[in-house]
Design a protein around this motif. Structure first.
Motif: not given
Ligand code: NAP
Length: 433
Positions: A16-18, A47-49, A52, A89, A109, A134, A138, A306, A310
């Protein structure tokens, strides 16, 4: 005009934020360059995938599978940590990035509430910034307001609504008269609450933010572990209806306040006057109020979560760092942050709302009043609706100011009375303006 070299970002985490940050940089490239005096560029993402579809074009950026590699990259000035989690991580990435002389921006946070003092020192030792606008509320720019805007004040208190999910639920319960479980289900369906809502409704999320606010306000190390925390699971539709009748709303409040040189810090549902500034903040909105000796009281309200709000706060950090603005993480040098001296919560004084489930028998009110009197608690008002000798009824009282230890001891004693059926419901009344 000759511009300085670009400010180069590596973004870890494209949720969401990235993704919001990527969109902002793609959309506002010229605006950012004008404001920073240099271009802001994303060089690398992780990211992981990698397969995507995230709804944004990432083809211009290098991709790394292991986010920790960002710390070692020569093409990154600032690592933007948007993964989350207080350990593992995210912690390794932030530690390594700061150690390697890279600025870090995070919205995390949990990470800062647990490791903030250590990471702030690491940033200073390496002459880089650790920025986190952020991470608290947010899109509400409270870090900048408290650490910079109000920096000329001796701050006495910082408090507010720090979790949008809880505020949405308290508002919906009041507006519909429905109970916690039903409203939680609705909040989950609407995407306001996670499948596992405990972080939001049990107070941890608000607690992480309050620990950071207290650190900035009082020059202390963030200390999440010492926080007194009660979430909203115990708030019933009945309590909300009584609070309304008394002219209050129930809000999950985070409060950090200096009392006689010590600090009180707590997350708990409180009754606040419905027309107070905080009382009027409903729905998913967050609000933080600061009380300082010169400014008086200042309130900032906005969206606490959101993609857009953010990312807006992350970008404020990006712009500061690209401009070369470097402020100590918690407002004073990390080595000067003190261990907070906490007040004994039992000694704190407040008015209280007390709801008892009692048998409707003669003498009950006299028995309860006697217990309260014996514990130095004086009643301000009480309400009992209807009469039914065969059933239990709700007896609601508000008290004048009483010590927390006294009223809790009174509640323990009241619970042992034969005419009292269940554990009393006790909430602070915060007489906010
Ligand atoms: N969402 C908000 O409104 C909001 C508001 C304020 C602060 N924050 C904070 O912002 C941070 C990010 O939140 P978010 O809502 O954006 O989270 P999110 O949507 O769950 O995104 C997390 C991202 O991290 C990546 N990730 C997770 N584990 C990883 C791993 N082991 N290796 C590499 N990448 C990994 C995920 O990769 P994949 O996409 O490939 O799975 C995903 O892109 C958190 O600290 C959160 O507390 C969020």
């Amino acid at each position: 005009m000759i511009m300085a070299e670009a400010f180069r970002l590596g973004i870890a985490g494209l949720g969401t934020v990235g993704v919001g940050v990527v969109k902002n940089i793609q959309q506002h490239g010229d605006l950012l360059a004008a404001r920073c005096g240099r271009r802001v560029e994303i060089t690398t993402v992780s990211a992981r995938d990698s397969s995507k579809d995230r709804g944004v074009d990432l083809s211009a950026y290098d991709w790394v599978d292991n986010a920790e590699d960002l710390a070692n990259s020569n093409s990154i000035d600032c690592v933007v940590e948007m993964i989350g989690g207080s350990e593992g991580l995210a912690l390794n990435l932030v530690r390594n990035s700061l150690s390697k002389g890279k600025h870090v921006i995070t919205a995390n946070k949990a990470l800062l509430a647990h490791h903030g003092a250590e990471l702030a020192k690491l940033a200073e030792d390496n002459n880089v910034s650790l920025a986190y606008e952020a991470a608290i509320a947010g899109g509400v720019p409270i870090v900048k307001a408290l650490r910079e805007g109000f920096a000329g004040n001796d701050v006495q208190a910082v408090f507010g609504i720090l979790n949008g999910t809880s505020n949405y639920m308290m508002t919906a319960m009041r507006e519909t008269g429905r109970d916690f479980d039903e409203i939680l289900k609705e909040a989950q369906d609407l995407g306001y609450a996670e499948a596992d809502p405990s972080f939001d409704v049990d107070g941890d999320d608000a607690g992480h933010k309050l620990a950071l606010l207290a650190a900035i306000a009082f020059g202390t190390k963030p200390d999440f572990k010492s926080l007194e925390m009660t979430g909203i699971r115990g708030v019933t539709a009945v309590d909300i209806a009584f609070a309304t009748e008394l002219g209050y709303k129930i809000k999950l409040l985070g409060i950090a306040r200096r009392v006689n040189g010590k600090i009180m810090q707590s997350i708990q549902p409180c009754l606040v006057p419905e027309n107070s500034k905080i009382g009027r903040v409903d729905g998913v909105f967050n609000a933080v109020q600061v009380e300082g000796d010169y400014v008086g009281s200042g309130l900032i309200v906005g969206r606490g979560a959101g993609e857009g709000p953010t990312a807006s706060s992350v970008m404020s950090d990006v712009i500061d760092l690209a401009r070369g603005i470097n402020v100590p993480t918690f407002g004073i040098p990390a080595n000067d942050l003190k261990d907070p001296e906490w007040i004994d919560q039992g000694e704190t004084v407040s008015g209280y709302y007390l709801r008892l489930d009692v048998l409707d028998q003669p003498g009950v009110i006299a028995d309860v009043s006697a217990v309260l009197r014996d514990h130095n608690v004086s009643i301000e008002s009480f309400i009992q609706h209807g009469r039914d000798p065969d059933q239990s009824v709700a007896l609601v009282m508000t008290t004048h100011e009483a010590k927390q230890a006294d009223i809790k001891a009174a509640c323990d004693a009241i619970q042992t009375l034969n005419s009292v059926n269940a554990e009393p419901c006790l909430m602070r009344i915060e007489p906010l303006e």
